[in-house]
Design a protein around this motif. Structure first.
Motif, PDB file in Angstrom:
ATOM      1  N   HIS A 202       0.842  -1.193   0.000  1.00 43.34           N
ATOM      2  CA  HIS A 202       0.000   0.000   0.000  1.00 43.34           C
ATOM      3  C   HIS A 202       0.872   1.235   0.000  1.00 43.34           C
ATOM      4  O   HIS A 202       1.980   1.212   0.516  1.00 43.34           O
ATOM      5  CB  HIS A 202      -0.863   0.054   1.265  1.00 43.34           C
ATOM      6  CG  HIS A 202      -1.919  -0.984   1.319  1.00 43.34           C
ATOM      7  ND1 HIS A 202      -1.690  -2.228   1.833  1.00 43.34           N
ATOM      8  CD2 HIS A 202      -3.215  -0.964   0.915  1.00 43.34           C
ATOM      9  CE1 HIS A 202      -2.809  -2.943   1.758  1.00 43.34           C
ATOM     10  NE2 HIS A 202      -3.742  -2.201   1.204  1.00 43.34           N
ATOM     11  N   THR A 203       0.349   2.303  -0.547  1.00 45.86           N
ATOM     12  CA  THR A 203       1.027   3.573  -0.316  1.00 45.86           C
ATOM     13  C   THR A 203       0.445   4.159   0.963  1.00 45.86           C
ATOM     14  O   THR A 203      -0.756   4.047   1.213  1.00 45.86           O
ATOM     15  CB  THR A 203       0.840   4.557  -1.489  1.00 45.86           C
ATOM     16  OG1 THR A 203      -0.532   4.610  -1.845  1.00 45.86           O
ATOM     17  CG2 THR A 203       1.664   4.121  -2.686  1.00 45.86           C
ATOM     18  N   VAL A 204       1.327   4.729   1.765  1.00 42.68           N
ATOM     19  CA  VAL A 204       0.871   5.317   3.037  1.00 42.68           C
ATOM     20  C   VAL A 204       1.622   6.613   3.299  1.00 42.68           C
ATOM     21  O   VAL A 204       2.669   6.868   2.712  1.00 42.68           O
ATOM     22  CB  VAL A 204       1.102   4.376   4.247  1.00 42.68           C
ATOM     23  CG1 VAL A 204       0.387   3.068   4.081  1.00 42.68           C
ATOM     24  CG2 VAL A 204       2.582   4.145   4.504  1.00 42.68           C
ATOM     25  N   PHE A 205       1.079   7.395   4.179  1.00 38.70           N
ATOM     26  CA  PHE A 205       1.772   8.564   4.710  1.00 38.70           C
ATOM     27  C   PHE A 205       2.240   8.234   6.101  1.00 38.70           C
ATOM     28  O   PHE A 205       1.453   7.811   6.949  1.00 38.70           O
ATOM     29  CB  PHE A 205       0.852   9.781   4.755  1.00 38.70           C
ATOM     30  CG  PHE A 205       0.616  10.393   3.412  1.00 38.70           C
ATOM     31  CD1 PHE A 205       1.690  10.693   2.588  1.00 38.70           C
ATOM     32  CD2 PHE A 205      -0.659  10.670   2.968  1.00 38.70           C
ATOM     33  CE1 PHE A 205       1.494  11.267   1.347  1.00 38.70           C
ATOM     34  CE2 PHE A 205      -0.874  11.239   1.730  1.00 38.70           C
ATOM     35  CZ  PHE A 205       0.205  11.537   0.919  1.00 38.70           C
ATOM     36  N   ARG A 206       3.499   8.457   6.339  1.00 36.14           N
ATOM     37  CA  ARG A 206       4.067   8.062   7.614  1.00 36.14           C
ATOM     38  C   ARG A 206       3.414   8.733   8.827  1.00 36.14           C
ATOM     39  O   ARG A 206       3.125   8.063   9.817  1.00 36.14           O
ATOM     40  CB  ARG A 206       5.580   8.295   7.623  1.00 36.14           C
ATOM     41  CG  ARG A 206       6.336   7.379   6.667  1.00 36.14           C
ATOM     42  CD  ARG A 206       6.318   5.952   7.142  1.00 36.14           C
ATOM     43  NE  ARG A 206       6.963   5.796   8.430  1.00 36.14           N
ATOM     44  CZ  ARG A 206       8.259   5.714   8.621  1.00 36.14           C
ATOM     45  NH1 ARG A 206       9.078   5.768   7.602  1.00 36.14           N
ATOM     46  NH2 ARG A 206       8.765   5.565   9.830  1.00 36.14           N
ATOM     47  N   PRO A 207       3.198  10.060   8.799  1.00 30.62           N
ATOM     48  CA  PRO A 207       2.608  10.659  10.001  1.00 30.62           C
ATOM     49  C   PRO A 207       1.294   9.981  10.381  1.00 30.62           C
ATOM     50  O   PRO A 207       1.040   9.718  11.559  1.00 30.62           O
ATOM     51  CB  PRO A 207       2.392  12.114   9.605  1.00 30.62           C
ATOM     52  CG  PRO A 207       3.416  12.352   8.540  1.00 30.62           C
ATOM     53  CD  PRO A 207       3.512  11.062   7.784  1.00 30.62           C
ATOM     54  N   ALA A 208       0.490   9.680   9.377  1.00 32.86           N
ATOM     55  CA  ALA A 208      -0.789   9.043   9.666  1.00 32.86           C
ATOM     56  C   ALA A 208      -0.584   7.580  10.058  1.00 32.86           C
ATOM     57  O   ALA A 208      -1.132   7.106  11.060  1.00 32.86           O
ATOM     58  CB  ALA A 208      -1.703   9.143   8.446  1.00 32.86           C
ATOM     59  N   PHE A 209       0.223   6.872   9.279  1.00 33.97           N
ATOM     60  CA  PHE A 209       0.388   5.449   9.527  1.00 33.97           C
ATOM     61  C   PHE A 209       1.107   5.187  10.852  1.00 33.97           C
ATOM     62  O   PHE A 209       0.680   4.358  11.658  1.00 33.97           O
ATOM     63  CB  PHE A 209       1.153   4.791   8.363  1.00 33.97           C
ATOM     64  CG  PHE A 209       1.308   3.310   8.515  1.00 33.97           C
ATOM     65  CD1 PHE A 209       0.226   2.469   8.285  1.00 33.97           C
ATOM     66  CD2 PHE A 209       2.510   2.758   8.922  1.00 33.97           C
ATOM     67  CE1 PHE A 209       0.348   1.089   8.449  1.00 33.97           C
ATOM     68  CE2 PHE A 209       2.643   1.387   9.086  1.00 33.97           C
ATOM     69  CZ  PHE A 209       1.560   0.548   8.853  1.00 33.97           C
ATOM     70  N   ASP A 210       2.192   5.909  11.079  1.00 34.13           N
ATOM     71  CA  ASP A 210       2.954   5.694  12.313  1.00 34.13           C
ATOM     72  C   ASP A 210       2.109   6.011  13.548  1.00 34.13           C
ATOM     73  O   ASP A 210       2.180   5.302  14.553  1.00 34.13           O
ATOM     74  CB  ASP A 210       4.235   6.541  12.320  1.00 34.13           C
ATOM     75  CG  ASP A 210       5.292   6.010  11.343  1.00 34.13           C
ATOM     76  OD1 ASP A 210       4.937   5.151  10.523  1.00 34.13           O
ATOM     77  OD2 ASP A 210       6.446   6.457  11.403  1.00 34.13           O
TER      78      ASP A 210
END
Ligand SMILES: Cc1cc2nc3c(=O)[nH]c(=O)nc-3n(C[C@H](O)[C@H](O)[C@H](O)COP(=O)(O)OP(=O)(O)OC[C@H]3O[C@@H](n4cnc5c(N)ncnc54)[C@H](O)[C@@H]3O)c2cc1C
Ligand SMILES: Cc1cc2nc3c(=O)[nH]c(=O)nc-3n(C[C@H](O)[C@H](O)[C@H](O)COP(=O)(O)OP(=O)(O)OC[C@H]3O[C@@H](n4cnc5c(N)ncnc54)[C@H](O)[C@@H]3O)c2cc1C
Ligand SMILES: Nc1ncnc2c1ncn2[C@@H]1O[C@H](COP(=O)(O)O)[C@@H](O)[C@H]1O
Lengths: 296, 432, 338
Positions: B103-111
């Motif tokens: 998946h593509t993710v954004f780190r601030p959100a995912f972390d």
């Protein structure tokens, strides 16, 4: 004495200047968030009123309107010595206006009661700076803006304030309680100790909805202004000193690209640090920065 | 709340958070220390969360709950020369099924989300806490101090999951000085583009995503470029070797700008609004540059342990980090069971790593780092390929040479036979 | 029903009641532009205890009417007093638009009036767009001037707006007009005003705005270390210079934002600019161009700041600063300097 401090999370504009934020895309990556500096100053000032021996007499309630994330600032406030933390939020909240926030906070003030209310002078991101004076206007309380220091005069039930009156001037005013003040400053909060930080983790943040505060949706959405768009500003023309026409074209272009930074003579002084200090000293005298004593 | 912990984890990145989740589930007292205002606040990466078995195992429904952008459906490998591009596209219907191939993710959100999962299971997360030093007791790591904050955090085991520059590993004497040749620098530009435009431009539907790797776009520097599609934005960037970047005398953004100016890339990013530019170091030394991963009272996981590799095509990090985090957690659980936190017990962690796909992959790609430095890979071969295809496709009223012959001719012209064979061996060893 | 679109302005009077501030002339100019576009008149509201006659200046800037509010309680600015004085007049006259500066006064007064009138404020406005005169759009910078919000009023009440001084231009009207002055005595009662003015502390080098200072001592990253910053402060004290700084120092929280100099900070033009440990990025140097004399100390002999300074000293501040401070103190003690 009951104190309420209103704090807000802001997007720090300093960090994303290069590429700007977008109006079309929800900006999700690396959003540099922080506690509004003025609010940190307000919180620090409020905590300063709480001297250890009379801890019981000053009760500090922190209020923030925001999503769950803002509880981290609230809990940090608890770790630093605040007594109560309140978060206000509603399901459909996005980008509330100052007017709407002031409505909610007015509701919360009536709910908890306060002798002294702190807000920041303005927020770093949207910079409206209206919340404090609006609440004061509605509640018929005095409001002093841009406060930089405070002294409590509990006997007389009033406070002495120093405020930034612009252009480096300061004004001292006295104000009876209850009152609202808006605080100016960068506000460096101390770091809570690890023990208190850990304790504050189990501290509770009270969640209130508009309904809890007796504010109907209509009331809240009855907003005299509305943000209709977010646009990129047109670049403002920058003042460029006249280009040096004796330069070849290429260098003139370079000069333009440098934003018209004009070169100066750039005389370099050399010597030991003693000599350099002495030269600097002489320079300060020559330039009239320090004035030689008159007389022979 | 406890002030003495079974395990203290430094760094709430993917490695730290998954370790915390595992430990908290085992009912242990875990403290997760993060320097950011919230987990992921300052973390960045290219954008691809690869399919990771441990994640599927620990959070089987993560793709329903985690903040994900798109699942990767289309994989493209593009060999670029200054004026052309040769692309291989791979689409597989299996990539359309849960648990998906990435998946593509954004780190601030995912972390943040991942850390919150750990907190939900009982881990204590302390943000805005930068671990400053380790505390030792009887010669063994027994806690950490936090910058600017009075007091200490003490516990039986410390897991350093503090990312590529890992000061914890350094303080514990587990890591040697960094060498520029073992480091890559990742540069990324996030570009805003409407969802419909992305779907149309990359031939995607719903939340399908594309993963494009560029070879030959680094101006002769060792490295490669990438483009990932998010829901309403695309991430474009590149990873280049620190030493070749240094040697080139260019600033990171200049290199990125060259990629963006490539005619083929320009088409892909047309009309996009720049949102954010970021850069980050990557441990790229591969297997040979790994630090020691355990000592008395401490284990090192994720990027901190140099567990990240690139084979010039895939950049893998998060998956390795999460796996190593879980392995460190498993080891900690064992150690706590027997009440022995010495290096001897914790050596189990190394053993687990060795047996896992991580080290196997790292060994397989042991030479990848060397390969990445091969100038010819990033400069000459794309030219060769493009040259062949150009001849092949261009109708010039002449009989076309046989493809293979053509290829050999082109390659020989550019590279020379000896080099061709040597590189063939090198690339073969690294990738196949 | 078409309503007359009268525009009110609150000019601010400088210091000791002498003159209308430059910022306020910018406000008057803006008001005149708006009035010309929408067809209304400009009324200036002047508040004080014994206001002078400003008809001349006001006339030159296109003001048609001046309401002069006189009351002993208006001697010093107080949002309570100002609001009490203005409220009845706004309620009876119902101006279409009321412009104030986004200053200490405007920031406190406008929202207070809004609360009392049941209207809203658009604060820190940079631009008023009048292509549809009946529904103006207001643009205000957000996120450190990176974006502009477009805001509209959705009320028929008076529109209160505070204008961002940095976006105002001063330009007198083509023809000076005659000002119709009206003196109003609001007869404020002392009890209704709770805040009491005690004293003004004049600006000194520590509080003075960097843009107003004659001497600026700027500390860049090379001078804002824990070790050096106290020395820089001491030096600034000794030579009565205002402290300035660069962006990374501000971002690090060492010095407050309003002291940041450069393209995104303040533009200064002191007599003497002392750049300590500043590399000289164009972003910074762009803000010090108009200084009369620029002197830089930096330990890197190739630092770009030297290209932009009149005198450069390539030395470590750790060596030079203590000696310079020592030298100045000695001179003060032995009466060599004042
Ligand atoms: C440009 C680029 C592109 C990449 N693309 C991909 C990709 O597409 N797919 C992929 O799988 N991998 C990719 N990677 C690699 C991947 O990002 C890393 O391997 C992964 O993030 C490592 O996770 P981690 O948990 O070990 O460390 P990190 O994610 O670095 O987390 C470390 C955490 O520790 C915190 N921390 C650090 N020091 C301290 C301290 N002293 N005290 C407290 N907290 C501290 C940090 O704030 C951070 O939250 C990319 C990397 C880069 C730079
Ligand atoms: C869009 C944008 C807008 C910006 N706007 C601004 C702005 O308005 N204002 C601004 O200031 N910056 C601004 N910047 C940042 C700017 O680009 C520079 O990064 C900044 O000005 C550098 O600050 P500095 O000189 O203090 O730090 P550095 O560049 O780190 O320089 C420190 C200097 O100190 C010297 N030094 C170190 N130690 C010593 C010592 N002991 N003795 C003597 N010398 C020493 C070093 O040699 C070095 O030259 C902006 C940046 C961007 C991208
Ligand atoms: N969401 C919020 N929650 C609590 N207080 C707020 C909020 N927004 C603004 N404030 C207060 O109002 C001040 C001014 O904010 P603003 O009007 O946004 O510039 C801030 O400094 C805060 O003290």
């Amino acid at each position: 004495m009951k104190i309420i401090v209103c704090i807000k999370e802001v997007v720090d504009p300093a960090l994303s200047l290069d590429f700007g934020l977008s109006n079309r895309v929800v900006f999700r990556e690396g959003l540099p968030l922080r506690l509004n500096p003025n609010d940190a100053a307000a919180l620090a000032m409020a905590l300063g009123l709480k001297s250890p021996d009379e801890a019981a007499q000053v009760e500090i309630t922190l209020i923030s309107i925001g999503p769950e994330r803002v509880e981290s600032y609230l809990k940090n406030g608890l770790a630093l010595g605040a007594d109560r933390a309140v978060r206000i939020w509603g399901e459909d909240f996005t980008n509330l206006s100052s007017h709407q926030k002031a409505r909610l906070l007015t509701g919360a003030l009536s709910f908890y009661g306060a002798d002294l209310v702190f807000t920041g002078a303005m927020s770093l991101d949207t910079g409206n700076g209206q919340v404090g004076p609006l609440i004061a206007g509605w509640l018929g309380l005095p409001c002093t803006g841009d406060v930089v220091s405070i002294e409590l005069d509990e006997e007389q039930n009033s406070i002495n304030l120093t405020r930034d009156a612009g252009r480096g001037e300061r004004e001292k005013v006295q104000c009876p309680l209850p009152t609202i003040i808006t605080v100016r400053g960068e506000g460096k909060l101390p770091y809570a100790t690890l023990d208190r930080l850990i304790e504050s983790k189990s501290g509770e943040v009270m969640l209130l909805t508009p309904a809890d505060l007796g504010i109907s949706n209509e009331e809240l959405h009855n907003d005299p202004t509305r943000v209709t768009d977010l646009v990129y500003p047109r670049p403002r023309p920058r003042k460029v000193p006249p280009l040096d026409s004796s330069l070849p074209a290429f260098h003139r272009i370079l000069q333009l690209l440098e934003g018209g930074i004009s070169k100066r003579k750039g005389l370099m002084l050399k010597g030991s640090s003693e000599e350099l200090a002495e030269r600097l000293f002489e320079l300060l005298k020559e330039e009239g920065v320090i004035r030689p004593a008159t007389g022979p | 709340m406890a002030k003495y912990f079974d395990v203290i984890i430094v760094g709430a990145g993917p490695a730290g958070s998954l370790a915390a989740l595992k430990l908290a589930r085992a009912g242990l007292n875990v403290c997760l220390v993060e320097r950011g205002q919230y987990p992921g606040a300052k973390n960045m990466f290219g954008g691809l969360l690869h399919n990771t078995p441990v994640l599927n195992e620990m959070l089987p429904d993560f793709w329903e709950r985690a903040p994900l952008e798109r699942h990767v459906y289309k994989k493209v490998l593009a060999f670029m020369t200054p004026e052309s591009a040769v692309s291989l596209t791979f689409e597989n219907e299996n990539f359309e099924q849960p648990p998906y191939n990435g998946h593509t993710v954004f780190r601030p959100a995912f972390d943040s989300w991942l850390a919150a999962e750990a907190v939900r299971e009982g881990a204590l997360l302390l943000c805005d806490c930068t671990a400053e030093d380790i505390i030792k007791k009887d010669g063994r790591v027994a806690g950490v101090t936090v910058k600017g904050r009075e007091g200490t955090l003490r516990g039986n085991i410390v897991i350093a999951a503090d990312g590529v520059l890992s000061f914890m590993a350094e303080k514990a004497g587990l890591r040697k000085d960094f060498k520029a040749k073992n480091m890559g620098v990742g540069i990324k530009l996030l570009l805003g583009l409407p969802e419909a435009t992305i779907n149309e431009r990359f031939h995607l539907v719903r939340d399908e995503g594309a993963d494009i790797s560029f070879v030959g776009t680094t101006g002769g520097m060792g490295g490669g470029g990438f483009l990932y599609t998010n829901r309403e934005s695309i991430s474009v960037g590149m990873v280049v070797h620190l030493d070749s970047l240094k040697a080139s005398g260019k600033a990171p953004y200049e290199v990125l700008d060259e990629l963006l100016q490539h005619p083929q890339v320009r088409k892909l990013v047309k009309g996009a609004v720049p949102l954010e530019y970021s850069a980050h170091l990557i441990p790229e030394g591969g297997f040979t540059a790994m630090p020691q991963v355990y000592t008395d009272g401490m284990m090192v996981a994720g990027d901190a342990a140099g567990l990240c590799y690139t084979n010039g095509i895939n950049l893998e990090g998060i998956n390795l980090s999460m796996t190593s985090g879980v392995l460190a957690a498993e080891t900690a659980i064992k150690a706590l069971e027997v009440g022995d936190y010495s290096a001897r017990t914790l050596s189990l962690y190394k053993k687990k790593l060795d047996e896992s796909f991580i080290i196997k992959d790292m060994k397989t790609f042991k030479n990848a780092a060397g390969m990445m430095h091969l100038e010819r890979l990033s400069r000459t071969y794309p030219q060769v390929l493009a040259g062949i295809l150009e001849k092949l496709y261009r109708v010039e009223g002449m009989p076309r040479s046989k493809l293979l012959r053509l290829a050999r001719k082109e390659a020989l012209k550019e590279v020379g036979l000896k080099n061709l064979i040597a590189d063939g061996i090198k690339i073969g060893r690294a990738l196949l | 029903m078409a309503r007359t679109r009268n525009i009110w302005v609150l000019p601010e009077i400088n210091g000791n009641g002498e003159e209308i501030s430059k910022l306020s002339l910018g406000l008057l100019t803006e008001a005149r532009y708006v009035a010309e576009k929408v067809g209304g008149t400009v009324t200036a509201l002047v508040l004080g205890d014994q206001t002078q006659d400003y008809s001349d200046v006001l006339g030159r800037h296109g003001v048609a009417k001046a309401d002069i509010f006189q009351d002993p309680l208006l001697q010093n600015f107080s949002a309570e007093a100002y609001a009490a004085a203005l409220l009845p007049r706004i309620q009876s006259e119902k101006p279409w638009l009321f412009l104030m500066g986004h200053t200490t006064i405007g920031r406190e007064l406008a929202p207070r009036l809004a609360a009392l009138l049941g209207t809203g404020v658009i604060s820190k406005c940079a631009k008023i767009e009048l292509s549809e005169p009946e529904s103006p759009k207001f643009y205000r910078p957000v996120y450190g001037d990176q974006l502009f919000q477009e805001v509209i009023f959705q009320t028929d009440n008076t529109m209160l707006v505070t204008m961002d001084p940095q976006f105002l231009n001063v330009s007198p009207a083509a023809r000076a007009g005659k000002v119709r002055a009206l003196t109003i005595e609001p007869n404020l009662t002392a009890e209704s005003i709770k805040t009491r003015h005690l004293d003004y502390l004049p600006a000194d080098f520590q509080t003075v705005d960097v843009t107003d200072a004659d001497t600026v001592v700027s500390a860049g990253m090379g001078a804002a270390t824990d070790e050096l910053l106290p020395m820089v402060e001491e030096l600034a004290g000794l030579i009565e210079g205002a402290i300035g700084t660069t962006r990374p120092v501000v971002d690090g929280g060492k010095i407050s934002r309003e002291r940041m100099i450069g393209q995104t900070g303040r533009v200064v033009s002191p007599e003497f600019y002392l750049a300590l440990g500043i590399s000289g990025a164009t972003h910074h140097v762009g803000g010090i161009q108009d200084s009369r004399k620029i002197v830089a100390v930096n330990r890197d002999p190739r630092a770009p700041i030297f290209q932009s300074s009149d005198v450069g000293i390539s030395a470590d501040l750790k060596d030079v600063l203590p000696k310079l401070i020592e030298r100045i103190k000695r001179a003060k003690n032995n009466g060599e300097i004042l």
